[in-house]
Design a protein around this motif. Structure first.
Motif, mmCIF file in Angstrom:
data_model
loop_
_atom_site.group_PDB
_atom_site.id
_atom_site.type_symbol
_atom_site.label_atom_id
_atom_site.label_comp_id
_atom_site.label_asym_id
_atom_site.label_seq_id
_atom_site.Cartn_x
_atom_site.Cartn_y
_atom_site.Cartn_z
ATOM 1 N N ALA A 106 39.759 47.375 46.336
ATOM 2 C CA ALA A 106 40.324 46.972 47.630
ATOM 3 C C ALA A 106 39.292 46.230 48.472
ATOM 4 C CB ALA A 106 40.853 48.193 48.366
ATOM 5 N N ALA A 107 38.038 46.698 48.447
ATOM 6 C CA ALA A 107 36.985 46.015 49.201
ATOM 7 C C ALA A 107 36.713 44.633 48.625
ATOM 8 C CB ALA A 107 35.709 46.861 49.190
ATOM 9 N N ALA A 108 36.747 44.525 47.281
ATOM 10 C CA ALA A 108 36.524 43.215 46.664
ATOM 11 C C ALA A 108 37.636 42.237 47.026
ATOM 12 C CB ALA A 108 36.430 43.377 45.148
ATOM 13 N N ILE A 109 38.870 42.719 47.051
ATOM 14 C CA ILE A 109 39.998 41.861 47.430
ATOM 15 C C ILE A 109 39.860 41.412 48.880
ATOM 16 C CG2 ILE A 109 42.489 41.812 47.775
ATOM 17 C CD1 ILE A 109 42.727 43.765 45.431
ATOM 18 N N ASP A 110 39.438 42.318 49.741
ATOM 19 C CA ASP A 110 39.276 41.979 51.154
ATOM 20 C C ASP A 110 38.153 40.976 51.349
ATOM 21 O OD1 ASP A 110 39.921 42.522 54.025
ATOM 22 O OD2 ASP A 110 37.839 43.187 54.029
ATOM 23 N N LEU A 111 37.034 41.156 50.645
ATOM 24 C CA LEU A 111 35.908 40.230 50.776
ATOM 25 C C LEU A 111 36.238 38.871 50.156
ATOM 26 C CD1 LEU A 111 32.880 42.590 50.020
ATOM 27 C CD2 LEU A 111 33.620 41.710 52.242
ATOM 28 N N ALA A 112 37.180 38.837 49.222
ATOM 29 C CA ALA A 112 37.586 37.559 48.623
ATOM 30 C C ALA A 112 38.444 36.721 49.563
ATOM 31 C CB ALA A 112 38.337 37.810 47.318
ATOM 32 N N GLY A 113 38.825 37.278 50.710
ATOM 33 C CA GLY A 113 39.598 36.520 51.680
ATOM 34 C C GLY A 113 41.083 36.767 51.632
ATOM 35 N N ARG A 114 41.536 37.696 50.809
ATOM 36 C CA ARG A 114 42.961 37.996 50.722
ATOM 37 C C ARG A 114 43.294 39.218 51.565
ATOM 38 N NH1 ARG A 114 45.545 35.110 46.764
ATOM 39 N NH2 ARG A 114 44.262 34.157 45.152
ATOM 40 N N ASP A 115 44.516 39.272 52.007
ATOM 41 C CA ASP A 115 44.992 40.401 52.803
ATOM 42 C C ASP A 115 45.407 41.509 51.837
ATOM 43 O OD1 ASP A 115 46.142 42.187 54.545
ATOM 44 O OD2 ASP A 115 47.102 40.638 55.763
ATOM 45 N N VAL A 116 44.546 42.500 51.666
ATOM 46 C CA VAL A 116 44.826 43.559 50.689
ATOM 47 C C VAL A 116 46.008 44.411 51.113
ATOM 48 C CG1 VAL A 116 43.120 45.101 51.744
ATOM 49 C CG2 VAL A 116 43.776 45.432 49.363
ATOM 50 N N ASP A 157 45.729 43.714 40.200
ATOM 51 C CA ASP A 157 44.639 43.546 39.243
ATOM 52 C C ASP A 157 44.166 42.100 39.156
ATOM 53 O OD1 ASP A 157 44.742 46.235 38.640
ATOM 54 O OD2 ASP A 157 46.179 45.961 37.002
ATOM 55 N N ARG A 158 45.013 41.145 39.557
ATOM 56 C CA ARG A 158 44.640 39.738 39.446
ATOM 57 C C ARG A 158 44.470 39.069 40.799
ATOM 58 N NH1 ARG A 158 49.011 37.996 34.929
ATOM 59 N NH2 ARG A 158 50.292 38.052 36.812
ATOM 60 N N LEU A 159 44.390 39.869 41.866
ATOM 61 C CA LEU A 159 44.219 39.275 43.193
ATOM 62 C C LEU A 159 42.878 38.576 43.327
ATOM 63 C CD1 LEU A 159 45.783 41.835 45.692
ATOM 64 C CD2 LEU A 159 46.517 39.510 45.244
ATOM 65 N N VAL A 160 41.847 39.122 42.709
ATOM 66 C CA VAL A 160 40.523 38.507 42.755
ATOM 67 C C VAL A 160 40.460 37.444 41.660
ATOM 68 C CG1 VAL A 160 38.044 38.866 42.586
ATOM 69 C CG2 VAL A 160 39.480 40.603 43.663
#
Length: 333
Positions: free
Chosen positions: A111-121, A162-165
């Motif tokens: 979840a933190a990786a998705i958030d740091l990637a710029g997506r709204d988790v 699983d593929r958001l990042v």
């Protein structure tokens, strides 16, 4: 004396207020009390250390209280490290709580990786529970018979956590669906086949696996609207015929210009030849004069030549006169 004591009291009150303001700015006592009341064991020294590290304690403690009440088992170091990395701690915690309630496996690190990637988790978790409908713009395609078909589709997608990042977004889904529509319509022999079976577009597009490499999973593709457009084949043939006509006209104009230029050239040559004849005729009197001077031509010979010329001119005049009289007479019956 009363005024001096009043001034002293006001000064002491101001100093006390300033000291308390500085104290409570570095020692968030009320936040510490709220954490302890919620079952979050955190020391006041930790909160002061957050101030020194330029971390807003409320941005960490309040999400930690929610995570503890939800039973997520997060610690303050995880939240603080994510905050220092530039992430949104509150949104990540809300996403974890929503995923836990929806029975979706989601860890804090992902979840933190998705958030740091710029997506709204949080939005991704909500889309995993409640699929989203993406409406494509009108896609124009041409069947083999040259008729244009305009198609609008609605794509139902679900977020794939699983593929958001590293996964592609909605624009890629729309582009791939448009490509599938163009391919399906273009491979049809007639636009009537597409109008009779619009579900063939959905089946063909779904079979291509358009959601590979994207952050979404396509659930269905529904044709929302299909219309017949222009006769592109006839339009192209008309344009080609018009272009051929312009080319033929240009070639004919080129040939006409060449003919006119050749005619002008011939006229110039005629004038040139006439000039040469005039020049040659101008040499005759000079030659006769030279012959008279040199004795090659006698005076009597010259007079006979003049008589012959006069006789010839007279005969020519009589011939023209006779021709004019014959033309003025009525024809014999």
């Amino acid at each position: 004396m009363m005024e001096a004591s009043m001034i002293t009291f006001l000064l002491i009150a101001v100093v006390v207020i300033i000291v308390l303001s500085v104290f409570f700015s570095f020692f968030p006592v009320m936040l510490w009390v709220s954490a302890w009341a919620s079952g979050v064991r955190i020391s006041i020294i930790t909160l002061v250390a957050m101030r020194l590290r330029r971390v807003t304690p409320s941005r960490i403690v309040n999400p930690l209280i929610k995570a503890t009440k939800a039973g997520l088992g997060l610690n303050i170091n995880q939240l603080e490290s994510h905050y220092l990395a530039g992430g949104n701690v509150d949104r990540v915690v809300n996403a974890l709580i929503a995923a836990q309630r929806a029975d979706i496996p989601l860890e804090f690190t992902r979840a933190a990786a998705i958030d740091l990637a710029g997506r709204d988790v949080l939005l991704a978790v909500q889309m995993s529970v409640n699929p989203r409908v993406i409406e494509t713009p009108i896609v124009a395609a041409v069947a083999k018979n040259g008729i244009e078909v305009k198609v609008k589709a609605r794509v139902t997608v679900r977020a794939n956590i699983d593929r958001l990042v590293g996964g592609a977004g909605e624009e890629t889904i729309i582009a791939r669906v448009g490509e599938g529509i163009v391919t399906t319509v273009g491979s049809s022999d007639s636009h009537k086949d597409v109008l009779e079976n619009p579900d063939s577009i959905s089946r063909t597009v779904l079979s291509k696996g358009l959601d590979s490499g994207t952050a979404f999973e396509i659930l269905s593709i529904d044709i929302a609207d299909i219309d017949v457009g222009k006769n592109i084949g006839a339009y192209l043939q008309t344009e080609q015929a018009e272009a051929d006509k312009r080319i033929a006209q240009a070639k004919a104009e080129e040939r006409r210009a060449m003919a006119v230029a050749h005619e002008q050239e011939m006229k110039a040559r005629v004038v040139e030849m006439k000039a040469l004849v005039v020049e040659a005729e101008s040499q005759v009197p000079l030659a006769m004069a030279e012959a008279l001077r040199s004795g090659k031509l006698g005076v009597m010979d010259y007079m006979n030549l003049k008589n012959i010329e006069a006789d010839t001119q007279m005969r020519g005049s009589l011939g023209k006169l006779n021709d004019g009289d014959d033309s003025s007479r009525p024809p014999h019956k």
